[in-house]
Design a protein around this motif. Structure first.
Motif, short mmCIF file in Angstrom:
data_model
loop_
_atom_site.label_atom_id
_atom_site.label_comp_id
_atom_site.label_asym_id
_atom_site.label_seq_id
_atom_site.Cartn_x
_atom_site.Cartn_y
_atom_site.Cartn_z
N PHE A 169 -6.61 -58.08 25.36
CA PHE A 169 -6.56 -59.00 24.22
C PHE A 169 -5.61 -58.52 23.13
O PHE A 169 -5.25 -57.35 23.09
CB PHE A 169 -7.96 -59.15 23.59
CG PHE A 169 -9.00 -59.71 24.53
CD1 PHE A 169 -8.63 -60.45 25.64
CD2 PHE A 169 -10.36 -59.50 24.29
CE1 PHE A 169 -9.59 -60.97 26.49
CE2 PHE A 169 -11.31 -60.02 25.13
CZ PHE A 169 -10.94 -60.75 26.24
N ASN A 170 -5.27 -59.44 22.23
CA ASN A 170 -4.56 -59.09 21.00
C ASN A 170 -5.53 -59.21 19.83
O ASN A 170 -6.32 -60.15 19.78
CB ASN A 170 -3.39 -60.04 20.75
CG ASN A 170 -2.33 -59.92 21.82
OD1 ASN A 170 -2.37 -59.00 22.63
ND2 ASN A 170 -1.41 -60.85 21.81
N ILE A 171 -5.43 -58.28 18.89
CA ILE A 171 -6.31 -58.35 17.71
C ILE A 171 -5.46 -58.43 16.46
O ILE A 171 -4.55 -57.61 16.25
CB ILE A 171 -7.26 -57.12 17.64
CG1 ILE A 171 -8.17 -57.12 18.87
CG2 ILE A 171 -8.09 -57.17 16.38
CD1 ILE A 171 -9.10 -55.95 18.93
N GLN A 172 -5.74 -59.47 15.65
CA GLN A 172 -5.01 -59.66 14.39
C GLN A 172 -5.75 -58.91 13.30
O GLN A 172 -6.79 -59.36 12.82
CB GLN A 172 -4.98 -61.16 14.08
CG GLN A 172 -4.39 -61.52 12.74
CD GLN A 172 -2.92 -61.83 12.85
OE1 GLN A 172 -2.51 -62.58 13.71
NE2 GLN A 172 -2.14 -61.23 11.97
N THR A 173 -5.23 -57.72 12.94
CA THR A 173 -5.86 -56.95 11.87
C THR A 173 -5.12 -57.20 10.57
O THR A 173 -4.13 -57.94 10.55
CB THR A 173 -5.82 -55.44 12.19
OG1 THR A 173 -4.46 -55.04 12.21
CG2 THR A 173 -6.47 -55.13 13.51
N ARG A 174 -5.60 -56.58 9.50
CA ARG A 174 -4.94 -56.78 8.21
C ARG A 174 -3.51 -56.22 8.24
O ARG A 174 -2.62 -56.70 7.57
CB ARG A 174 -5.76 -56.12 7.09
CG ARG A 174 -5.46 -56.72 5.74
CD ARG A 174 -6.09 -55.94 4.62
NE ARG A 174 -7.55 -55.89 4.71
CZ ARG A 174 -8.31 -55.09 3.98
NH1 ARG A 174 -7.76 -54.28 3.11
NH2 ARG A 174 -9.62 -55.11 4.10
N GLU A 175 -3.31 -55.15 9.05
CA GLU A 175 -1.99 -54.50 9.08
C GLU A 175 -1.02 -55.22 10.01
O GLU A 175 0.17 -54.99 9.95
CB GLU A 175 -2.12 -53.04 9.51
CG GLU A 175 -2.71 -52.12 8.45
CD GLU A 175 -4.22 -52.26 8.33
OE1 GLU A 175 -4.88 -52.47 9.37
OE2 GLU A 175 -4.73 -52.22 7.20
N GLY A 176 -1.52 -56.05 10.90
CA GLY A 176 -0.65 -56.73 11.86
C GLY A 176 -1.35 -56.89 13.19
O GLY A 176 -2.51 -56.54 13.34
N VAL A 177 -0.62 -57.43 14.17
CA VAL A 177 -1.22 -57.68 15.48
C VAL A 177 -1.18 -56.41 16.33
O VAL A 177 -0.15 -55.74 16.41
CB VAL A 177 -0.46 -58.81 16.20
CG1 VAL A 177 -1.10 -59.10 17.55
CG2 VAL A 177 -0.44 -60.06 15.36
N VAL A 178 -2.34 -56.07 16.93
CA VAL A 178 -2.40 -54.96 17.88
C VAL A 178 -2.53 -55.57 19.26
O VAL A 178 -3.46 -56.33 19.52
CB VAL A 178 -3.61 -54.04 17.59
CG1 VAL A 178 -3.57 -52.82 18.48
CG2 VAL A 178 -3.65 -53.65 16.13
N GLN A 179 -1.58 -55.27 20.14
CA GLN A 179 -1.56 -55.92 21.44
C GLN A 179 -2.20 -55.06 22.51
O GLN A 179 -2.25 -53.82 22.38
CB GLN A 179 -0.12 -56.24 21.84
CG GLN A 179 0.48 -57.31 20.95
CD GLN A 179 1.82 -57.77 21.44
OE1 GLN A 179 2.63 -56.96 21.86
NE2 GLN A 179 2.06 -59.06 21.40
N GLY A 180 -2.70 -55.73 23.56
CA GLY A 180 -3.16 -55.02 24.75
C GLY A 180 -4.39 -54.18 24.54
O GLY A 180 -4.43 -53.00 24.91
N ILE A 181 -5.43 -54.74 23.93
CA ILE A 181 -6.70 -54.03 23.79
C ILE A 181 -7.65 -54.58 24.85
O ILE A 181 -7.88 -55.79 24.93
CB ILE A 181 -7.30 -54.25 22.38
CG1 ILE A 181 -6.36 -53.76 21.28
CG2 ILE A 181 -8.66 -53.59 22.27
CD1 ILE A 181 -6.18 -52.27 21.23
N SER A 182 -8.22 -53.70 25.66
CA SER A 182 -9.09 -54.15 26.74
C SER A 182 -10.39 -54.74 26.19
O SER A 182 -10.91 -54.26 25.17
CB SER A 182 -9.42 -52.98 27.65
OG SER A 182 -10.47 -53.35 28.52
N HIS A 183 -10.90 -55.75 26.87
CA HIS A 183 -12.16 -56.38 26.46
C HIS A 183 -13.32 -55.39 26.47
O HIS A 183 -14.30 -55.56 25.77
CB HIS A 183 -12.46 -57.57 27.38
CG HIS A 183 -12.83 -57.16 28.78
ND1 HIS A 183 -14.12 -56.94 29.16
CD2 HIS A 183 -12.06 -56.90 29.85
CE1 HIS A 183 -14.15 -56.58 30.43
NE2 HIS A 183 -12.90 -56.54 30.87
#
Ligand SMILES: [Zn+2]
Length: 443
Positions: free
Chosen positions: A400-414
């Motif tokens: 998954f991708n996670i939209q954090t306050r600092e920006g998008v973090v890509q490729g995080i496993s479920h």
């Protein structure tokens, strides 16, 4: 920021402080009911056992962002108010408009591609009070949040900024002589009125987006009155250049403009010019909630804000709406609520000519997650090691991708993700509180 509290039957109680909420949770007397806005539920109390105080929702409707503030009124003096929560709703009117324009273009192309199909007879009527979808969305999202806040807090009333200026306080400004005075509530109403009347630009050179000063058309030193029909707006340069010359001398080489200014000065502005259709629609829907609705003007909001030395943000503007003598606890973070929608029905992605480009998944969930869910990911090892919190965008692969306050973090496993709150059509972020610099600039 205050924490919203529900009783064990999910009925709203008075909001409490963050510290109290922490203690209640630590002692096991409460559970977390909702992450954004943060709400706890007491396990051992019902609403009948506790006393409620008057709580108001204040609304400052805007075209892109609507400020919403929850305040508690002082028991003795309702004009002494304590801010409980600051909130900004970011609308997506432009997105809706773009999507509809694109759909129209695609359909048009399909209609014309193989053989001509005549357009259908224009047989649709619009009900009275119809608003364009992008405007209706503003009313709908604001109402959705008012209703939601009413379920989470014991709200007793609503205060809303409905007009830019208040004609009633000016009592027919053009005819009866009203005294214009800088720095008073009346002065602010007159200023807002003039801004609307002279279309927010300098009457002498037409400059826009510059600081405008109030100018006496017939100069004060030559016996010109303070009536609104003798006032106009001028940029600093024009105001200085004009000085105490009569307007006929100042505009001697531009008779056209002189004529127009003289005509416009005499024409009074209709009260309706201060209200737009969305604000009316919102006002009617707020009344339909059954709660008492107080309306106010933009002039009063500005007067309150400058008098109390409060910085200008949408949420703090909402706090300044209506009759106010003092506001406390306003220096807290603001909850930004961005209207994101709940995804698209369309399962085919189109390129810009309207031809299919790719397909979306049939199902909306992957491994129990859905795009828009608020999640926390704890990645123990590897390049992405760390803790991330934010809005998730799912992929069929489970990465998954996670939209954090600092920006998008890509490729995080479920496997590393934990659900905090289900997607509800909004994205949430906490804005830090205004700095001392902002506060002094406003004062
Ligand atoms: Zn000018």
């Amino acid at each position: 920021m205050a924490v919203l509290v529900l009783d064990k039957r999910k009925k709203p109680l008075m909001p409490c402080s963050e510290k109290r909420a922490r203690l209640l949770l630590e002692r096991g007397r409460a559970v977390v009911h909702r992450m954004r806005p943060f709400t706890i539920r007491l396990k051992d109390r019902t609403v009948e056992e506790s006393a409620l105080q008057p709580i108001q929702i204040k609304i400052d409707p805007g075209s892109k962002t609507t400020g919403v503030t929850v305040i508690r009124e002082d028991d003795a003096d309702p004009e002494h108010q304590q801010v409980l929560m600051l909130m900004e709703i970011e609308h997506r009117g432009q997105h809706i408009k773009d999507a509809l324009t694109q759909r129209r273009a695609f359909r048009r192309r399909r209609r014309g591609q193989l053989r001509h199909r005549a357009p259908r007879f224009h047989n649709r009527t619009r009900p009275s009070g119809w608003l364009a979808p992008s405007l209706q969305h503003r009313v709908d999202t604001t109402m959705a949040w008012v209703n939601r806040l009413c379920r989470l807090a014991p709200v007793t009333g609503i205060i809303m900024e409905r007009v830019r200026f208040d004609m009633q306080t000016m009592e027919n400004p053009e005819i009866s002589g009203v005294e214009y005075q800088q720095g008073t509530l009346h002065g602010y109403e007159v200023r807002e009125y003039l801004l609307e009347k002279w279309q927010r630009c300098c009457a002498y050179c037409g400059a826009r987006n510059v600081p405008l000063e109030i100018d006496h058309i017939h100069p004060q030193s030559r016996g010109g009155s303070d009536r609104v029909s003798n006032l106009t707006l001028a940029c600093r340069d024009c105001n200085q250049a004009k000085g105490n010359q009569p307007v006929e001398v100042f505009l001697a080489d531009d008779p056209k403009r002189l004529q127009r200014i003289k005509a416009q000065a005499k024409a009074p502005l209709k009260d309706a010019a201060a209200v737009n259709s969305t604000r009316w629609a919102l006002f009617r829907q707020l009344q339909a909630t059954g709660l008492p609705v107080i309306t106010s003007s933009g002039g009063r909001t500005k007067y309150n804000r400058q008098r109390l030395g409060i910085p200008k943000t949408h949420a703090l503007d909402a706090a300044c709406v209506g009759p106010v003598t003092a506001i406390t606890h306003w220096n807290v973070p603001t909850l930004t609520v961005r209207a994101t929608g709940r995804g698209s029905y369309q399962r085919t992605r189109l390129n810009r000519f309207g031809f299919p480009r790719g397909y979306l998944m049939r199902q909306k969930q992957v491994k129990g997650f859905q795009t828009g869910d608020l999640v926390q990911a704890n990645v123990p090892t590897g390049k992405k090691a760390g803790t991330y919190q934010g809005r998730v965008a799912i992929r069929a692969t489970g990465s998954f991708n996670i939209q954090t306050r600092e920006g998008v973090v890509q490729g995080i496993s479920h496997r590393h993700c934990r659900l905090l709150q289900r997607a509800d059509g909004y994205g949430y972020a906490l804005q830090p509180k205004p700095t001392q610099e902002d506060a002094t600039r406003a004062a």
